[in-house]
Design an enzyme around this catalytic site. Structure first.
Site, short mmCIF file in Angstrom:
data_model
loop_
_atom_site.label_atom_id
_atom_site.label_comp_id
_atom_site.label_asym_id
_atom_site.label_seq_id
_atom_site.Cartn_x
_atom_site.Cartn_y
_atom_site.Cartn_z
N ARG A 4 94.69 29.60 -29.04
CA ARG A 4 93.77 30.71 -28.69
C ARG A 4 92.48 30.16 -28.10
NH1 ARG A 4 90.64 33.06 -32.51
NH2 ARG A 4 92.31 33.15 -34.03
N TYR A 24 84.14 46.55 -9.24
CA TYR A 24 85.52 46.82 -9.62
C TYR A 24 85.51 47.90 -10.72
CZ TYR A 24 90.20 45.98 -11.39
OH TYR A 24 91.50 46.12 -11.79
N ASP A 53 81.20 38.06 -9.48
CA ASP A 53 82.66 38.21 -9.49
C ASP A 53 83.14 37.76 -8.11
OD1 ASP A 53 85.27 39.14 -9.21
OD2 ASP A 53 84.94 40.91 -10.43
N LYS A 57 94.58 37.53 -8.57
CA LYS A 57 94.55 37.82 -7.14
C LYS A 57 94.78 36.52 -6.34
CE LYS A 57 93.55 41.77 -8.95
NZ LYS A 57 92.21 42.29 -9.14
C1 PLP Z 1 91.45 42.86 -10.25
C2 PLP Z 1 89.98 42.64 -10.37
C3 PLP Z 1 89.36 42.51 -11.62
C4 PLP Z 1 90.13 42.65 -12.92
O1 PLP Z 1 91.02 41.61 -13.08
P1 PLP Z 1 92.41 41.71 -13.94
O2 PLP Z 1 92.99 40.37 -13.79
O3 PLP Z 1 93.22 42.81 -13.32
O4 PLP Z 1 91.99 42.05 -15.34
C5 PLP Z 1 88.01 42.25 -11.65
N1 PLP Z 1 87.29 42.15 -10.51
C6 PLP Z 1 87.85 42.29 -9.30
C7 PLP Z 1 86.99 42.18 -8.08
C8 PLP Z 1 89.21 42.54 -9.17
O5 PLP Z 1 89.76 42.69 -7.96
#
Ligand code: PLP
Length: 398
Positions: free
Chosen positions: A58, A111, A180, A205
């Site tokens: 963890r 997001y 982000d 992504k």
């Molecule tokens: C998809 C996404 C998230 C969330 O990520 P997950 O892996 O789906 O939890 C956060 N920020 C951005 C810009 C995203 O495209």
């Protein structure tokens, strides 16, 4: 590995070493929950933090650790810590670094999941407010603002934020800037170079890049990353599994190559579609985009691979999506396969008409995540779908 090596070399090598037990060349998937101490005294030292080592997955696992090291190397930060998803990473940052009475500020829009998390934080006495841009942010920041959160480019209208200006504004009141970096990836933008304190990703992504795993990661200074690991990871528990870490390690080796292909495809498509003159195209690579010059500087001369088109109304947007053949209609982005979505009726549906209007998320807006297929094929597909969307009513049952 030598951390002064160039980006592509680090993408391949950082975080990897021959497996100490077997010499395995690929990082093994360490499918284990726990690790034997060897002896009782060592167990005590591990728990006291006096000796480094693995003791429970963890908190830390060798396969996951290799992924963290590779990402920290690519972002140019001291360390990184992985999570089970991008949202797991975002929650760990918020729950570790904020307390009752603190404020979090963000440049809208973010997001949807991140805005949803912030909404939850208001129930625990944490103030949340949004600014339209850096100037608005700078004017309204107070000593109570502990975190400033930005995304650039934003989803789905591709607004660009000046990271250096946002960092300066945050630092002037002693707040930390969280970026982000999911859309740009370190192949284009390394936010720490512009003063960001923490850089987070949905690894789901582009870092993974193949649409086969969910994960998240935060990069930053060693002290804050340790704090995130000891509190936000250990006590919240959104830990990345070793199988997913393996997929991200494998995906990240080709991140620079994939980003080159993604960006080239998106630039080609955006240019050709804008030249038609009958569509509104949102893409930072277009000279008409208000953030174009800033994006060029901040994204290393490239502009990412997400673009949006405004087809005028909901019916036309739906028909267009239904006629596309190479762009799968699905959420997510950053896969080698092209994806398409209609934000107003799906990911952004809950925002309501007024907020959608404010963010420019019109009923005719379609978002495309440009994959690494041949750009000529993608343009042919989009062009054909546009012609059909003009001519025919929505195809029933597709
Ligand atoms: C998809 C996404 C998230 C969330 O990520 P997950 O892996 O789906 O939890 C956060 N920020 C951005 C810009 C995203 O495209």
């Amino acid at each position: 590995m030598d951390n002064t090596a160039r980006f592509r070399t680090r993408a391949v090598h950082a975080g990897h070493q021959l497996d100490p037990a077997t010499g395995a060349h690929a990082v093994p998937i360490y499918a284990t929950s726990t690790f034997g101490y060897g002896d009782a005294a060592r167990g005590a030292r591990l728990f006291a933090g006096e000796e480094g080592g693995y003791f429970y997955s963890r908190l830390s696992n060798p396969t996951v650790r290799a992924f963290e090291e590779k990402l920290a190397s690519l972002e140019g930060t001291q360390d990184a810590v992985a999570f089970a998803s991008g949202m797991g990473a975002a929650s760990a940052i918020a729950l570790t670094l904020l307390k009752q009475g603190d404020e979090i500020a963000f440049i809208a829009p973010l997001y949807g999941g991140t805005e949803g998390l912030f909404e939850m934080l208001t129930r625990f006495g944490i103030g949340v407010w949004e600014a339209h841009d850096v100037d608005d942010l700078r004017e309204r920041l107070t000593e109570r603002t502990r975190l400033v959160w930005v995304e650039t480019p934003t989803n789905p209208t591709l607004r660009i934020t000046d990271l250096r200006a946002a960092a300066n504004a945050a630092h002037a009141v002693g707040a930390r800037l969280v970026v982000d970096n999911t859309f740009s990836t370190p192949a284009l933008t390394r936010p720490a170079e512009f003063g960001a304190d923490l850089v987070m990703h949905s690894a789901t992504k582009y870092l993974g890049g193949h649409g086969d795993a969910i994960g998240g990661v935060v990069a930053g200074d060693a002290e804050t990353i340790l704090e995130l690991r000891l509190h936000g990871l250990r006590h919240v528990g959104a830990s990345l599994g070793p199988f997913e870490a393996y997929l991200f390690l494998r995906g990240m080796k080709t991140l620079p190559l994939r980003m080159d292909a993604h960006c080239a495809g998106a630039e080609y498509l955006a240019g050709a579609l804008a030249a038609r003159g009958d569509l509104k195209v949102f893409y930072p690579g277009l000279p008409s985009h208000p953030g174009h010059a800033l994006a060029r500087e901040q994204m290393g001369g490239r502009f990412g691979a997400i673009l949006s088109l405004d087809l005028g109304d909901f019916g036309a947007a739906q028909r267009f999506l239904d006629h596309l053949q190479l762009f799968t209609q699905a959420v997510s982005l950053g896969d080698v396969e092209s994806l398409s979505s209609h934000p107003a009726s799906t990911t952004h549906q809950l925002l309501g008409e007024e907020v959608l209007g404010k963010h420019g998320i019109t009923p005719g807006l379609v978002r495309l995540s440009v994959g690494i297929e041949d750009p000529e094929d993608l343009l042919e597909d989009v062009t054909r779908a546009l012609e059909l969307a003009r001519r025919t009513p929505a195809a029933a049952g597709r």
